[in-house]
Design a protein around this motif. Sequence first.
Motif, PDB file in Angstrom:
ATOM      1  N   TRP A 225       0.814  -1.242   0.167  1.00  0.00           N
ATOM      2  CA  TRP A 225      -0.080  -0.110   0.021  1.00  0.00           C
ATOM      3  C   TRP A 225       0.899   1.254  -0.113  1.00  0.00           C
ATOM      4  CZ3 TRP A 225      -4.564  -1.291   3.961  1.00  0.00           C
ATOM      5  CH2 TRP A 225      -5.367  -2.094   3.559  1.00  0.00           C
ATOM      6  N   ALA A 226       2.032   1.271   0.702  1.00  0.00           N
ATOM      7  CA  ALA A 226       2.823   2.538   0.597  1.00  0.00           C
ATOM      8  C   ALA A 226       3.458   2.765  -0.797  1.00  0.00           C
ATOM      9  CB  ALA A 226       3.843   2.082   1.768  1.00  0.00           C
ATOM     10  N   ALA A 227       3.852   1.521  -1.334  1.00  0.00           N
ATOM     11  CA  ALA A 227       4.476   1.843  -2.816  1.00  0.00           C
ATOM     12  C   ALA A 227       3.295   2.371  -3.630  1.00  0.00           C
ATOM     13  CB  ALA A 227       5.002   0.551  -3.310  1.00  0.00           C
ATOM     14  N   ALA A 228       2.338   1.935  -3.630  1.00  0.00           N
ATOM     15  CA  ALA A 228       1.129   2.180  -4.370  1.00  0.00           C
ATOM     16  C   ALA A 228       0.723   3.651  -4.207  1.00  0.00           C
ATOM     17  CB  ALA A 228      -0.100   1.507  -4.434  1.00  0.00           C
ATOM     18  N   THR A 229       0.717   3.979  -2.799  1.00  0.00           N
ATOM     19  CA  THR A 229       0.378   5.381  -2.471  1.00  0.00           C
ATOM     20  C   THR A 229       1.346   6.482  -2.613  1.00  0.00           C
ATOM     21  OG1 THR A 229      -1.206   4.603  -0.507  1.00  0.00           O
ATOM     22  CG2 THR A 229      -0.635   6.793  -0.290  1.00  0.00           C
ATOM     23  N   ALA A 230       2.470   5.955  -2.567  1.00  0.00           N
ATOM     24  CA  ALA A 230       3.706   7.027  -2.897  1.00  0.00           C
ATOM     25  C   ALA A 230       3.330   7.524  -4.275  1.00  0.00           C
ATOM     26  CB  ALA A 230       4.969   6.258  -2.785  1.00  0.00           C
ATOM     27  N   TRP A 231       3.307   6.541  -5.155  1.00  0.00           N
ATOM     28  CA  TRP A 231       3.067   6.945  -6.502  1.00  0.00           C
ATOM     29  C   TRP A 231       2.049   7.798  -6.779  1.00  0.00           C
ATOM     30  CZ3 TRP A 231      -0.088   7.179 -10.771  1.00  0.00           C
ATOM     31  CH2 TRP A 231       0.293   7.417 -11.873  1.00  0.00           C
ATOM     32  N   LEU A 232       0.960   7.577  -6.326  1.00  0.00           N
ATOM     33  CA  LEU A 232      -0.218   8.269  -6.288  1.00  0.00           C
ATOM     34  C   LEU A 232      -0.071   9.671  -5.886  1.00  0.00           C
ATOM     35  CD1 LEU A 232      -3.230   5.581  -5.371  1.00  0.00           C
ATOM     36  CD2 LEU A 232      -2.615   6.650  -7.713  1.00  0.00           C
ATOM     37  N   GLY A 233       0.572   9.598  -4.610  1.00  0.00           N
ATOM     38  CA  GLY A 233       1.024  11.123  -4.197  1.00  0.00           C
ATOM     39  C   GLY A 233       2.040  12.050  -4.900  1.00  0.00           C
ATOM     40  N   LEU A 234       2.963  11.297  -5.376  1.00  0.00           N
ATOM     41  CA  LEU A 234       3.810  11.921  -6.428  1.00  0.00           C
ATOM     42  C   LEU A 234       3.149  12.324  -7.638  1.00  0.00           C
ATOM     43  CD1 LEU A 234       6.990   9.753  -5.721  1.00  0.00           C
ATOM     44  CD2 LEU A 234       6.528  12.051  -4.975  1.00  0.00           C
ATOM     45  N   HIS A 235       2.425  11.501  -8.232  1.00  0.00           N
ATOM     46  CA  HIS A 235       1.505  11.946  -9.419  1.00  0.00           C
ATOM     47  C   HIS A 235       0.575  13.224  -9.019  1.00  0.00           C
ATOM     48  CE1 HIS A 235      -2.327  10.893 -11.916  1.00  0.00           C
ATOM     49  NE2 HIS A 235      -1.193  11.530 -12.698  1.00  0.00           N
ATOM     50  N   GLY A 236      -0.055  13.276  -7.757  1.00  0.00           N
ATOM     51  CA  GLY A 236      -0.597  14.401  -7.449  1.00  0.00           C
ATOM     52  C   GLY A 236       0.112  15.642  -7.156  1.00  0.00           C
ATOM     53  N   PHE A 237       1.302  15.577  -6.722  1.00  0.00           N
ATOM     54  CA  PHE A 237       2.277  16.596  -6.758  1.00  0.00           C
ATOM     55  C   PHE A 237       2.772  17.199  -7.888  1.00  0.00           C
ATOM     56  CE2 PHE A 237       3.074  15.323  -2.264  1.00  0.00           C
ATOM     57  CZ  PHE A 237       2.696  16.725  -1.522  1.00  0.00           C
ATOM     58  N   PHE A 238       2.680  16.121  -9.081  1.00  0.00           N
ATOM     59  CA  PHE A 238       3.148  16.588 -10.310  1.00  0.00           C
ATOM     60  C   PHE A 238       2.174  17.248 -10.916  1.00  0.00           C
ATOM     61  CE2 PHE A 238       3.035  15.379 -14.985  1.00  0.00           C
ATOM     62  CZ  PHE A 238       4.104  16.031 -15.239  1.00  0.00           C
ATOM     63  N   HIS A 239       1.000  17.095 -10.782  1.00  0.00           N
ATOM     64  CA  HIS A 239      -0.323  17.807 -11.341  1.00  0.00           C
ATOM     65  C   HIS A 239      -0.008  19.501 -10.719  1.00  0.00           C
ATOM     66  CE1 HIS A 239      -2.916  15.140 -13.778  1.00  0.00           C
ATOM     67  NE2 HIS A 239      -1.994  14.190 -13.203  1.00  0.00           N
ATOM     68  N   LEU A 240       0.190  19.335  -9.471  1.00  0.00           N
ATOM     69  CA  LEU A 240       0.252  20.452  -8.823  1.00  0.00           C
ATOM     70  C   LEU A 240       1.163  21.512  -9.105  1.00  0.00           C
ATOM     71  CD1 LEU A 240      -0.323  19.764  -4.923  1.00  0.00           C
ATOM     72  CD2 LEU A 240      -2.373  20.672  -6.694  1.00  0.00           C
TER      73      LEU A 240
END
Length: 127
Positions: free
Chosen positions: A68-83
Amino acid sequence: MALLGIAMFVNGIIMLYDPEFWYYAVPTVPATGPFNQHFLRDIGLIYVMIGAGYVTGIFFPAQRIWLWAAATAWLGLHGFFHLWEIGAGICGADTILKNGHAVYLPAVVGLVGIAIDVRERRAMKTA
């Protein structure tokens, strides 16, 4: 977490199966650049892996936190990229609302799921 995993997995399958449909079905995507089948399928593979990680973590609690941490890390970084894209002027600030359910919410759900799992593990140790 099952719903998040299934949603991510299905999104990835759609991206792999019909990347052009996915590209035009998400209103904010065409504004980020021209259609690129290879790139969309690459990202589709990531979403399949993320979905599989969340679902697998449900059935294998000993590995759950890492999956879950690996999956969530990518999703979080993806969100920061959008910002970052907004800050760089690539997209307007209105994309936060347009993308929120698909970009930011999955990362938040992942974080909440991890927090609940950690809390439950701690509670079991003290019981």
